[in-house]
Scaffold this motif. Structure first.
Motif: not given
Length: 242
Positions: A69-88
């Protein structure tokens, strides 16, 4: 022109696969507690795989993948960074507009994943309920993904980090894991055309709870912006700030 056509075909099949895989996984997600997360992870890994051979865009995840249970604060540049985060990530979840829960299949999966639907102006109440549900075992502990700048930001564009991120950090009283990215160099925030190369997201050193709002934003923005610029430069980006 050839790369544009490849990008167009890739994009069409990516969204077609979203619908087909969503329907395929739906009965599994209905029966199993982690079914929705498994479905999303499977789809995102498929997108990474198909991007590599269809448009020449390979992808790499660096650092220690966040768990618990953590908070992830991510740089957001396109749909692909969402894809990569949710893949792992084992159990990713987002704060989302309540209206999106009505979307066919997608909205149901989002709720099963533990995403937090909010009405405008009532984010604090939604977060409090989410925390209570986790503590009482009504929902699975997971990684709450937020975007401190509030939107997709193209390489070189400077946008401030919103104070809402610091408020949420204080409310949750959780470790925050910053994430740097370079994906905008290859996959733009808008448009079809995508470039070949190596897209990278990197989990950075966690920020412990207990900092003041100013200390938190300063530490978060320095880490994310600094490392994202390094990753983009590594990918061949020439810094032009807007």
């Amino acid at each position: 022109m050839i790369q544009y056509l490849r990008s167009l075909i890739f994009t069409v099949q990516m969204y077609a696969a979203m619908a087909l895989m969503g329907l395929w996984w739906l009965p599994i997600a209905m029966r199993q507690d982690d079914g929705a997360h498994r479905a999303v992870r499977s789809y995102c890994r498929y997108v990474r795989w198909s991007a590599a051979w269809m448009i020449g865009l390979k992808s790499e995840v660096r650092g220690t993948v966040a768990e618990g249970e953590v908070m992830i604060a991510a740089k957001h540049q396109s749909f692909f960074d969402i894809i990569m985060l949710c893949s792992v990530l084992p159990a990713p979840k987002f704060i989302m507009k309540k209206e999106l829960t009505r979307a066919p299949v997608l909205g149901w999966f989002a709720l099963k994943m533990g995403c937090v639907p909010v009405d405008r102006g009532k984010k604090g109440q939604a977060i409090a309920k989410m925390m209570a549900d986790v503590q009482k075992g009504r929902t699975r502990a997971g990684q709450l993904i937020i975007y401190p700048q509030g939107t997709r930001v193209a390489p070189g564009v400077k946008l401030p980090y919103k104070t809402g991120t610091a408020v949420l950090y204080g409310q949750l009283d959780q470790t925050c894991v910053p994430v740097a990215v370079n994906v905008g160099v290859f996959w733009p925030r808008m448009g079809i055309a995508k470039k070949p190369g190596l897209a990278v997201i990197e989990f950075l050193k966690p920020i412990p709870p207990g900092l003041t709002k100013h200390e938190f934003v300063e530490q978060l923005s320095t880490a994310v912006e600094g490392r994202s610029n390094e990753l983009m430069t590594e990918a061949g980006w020439t810094r032009i700030e807007v």
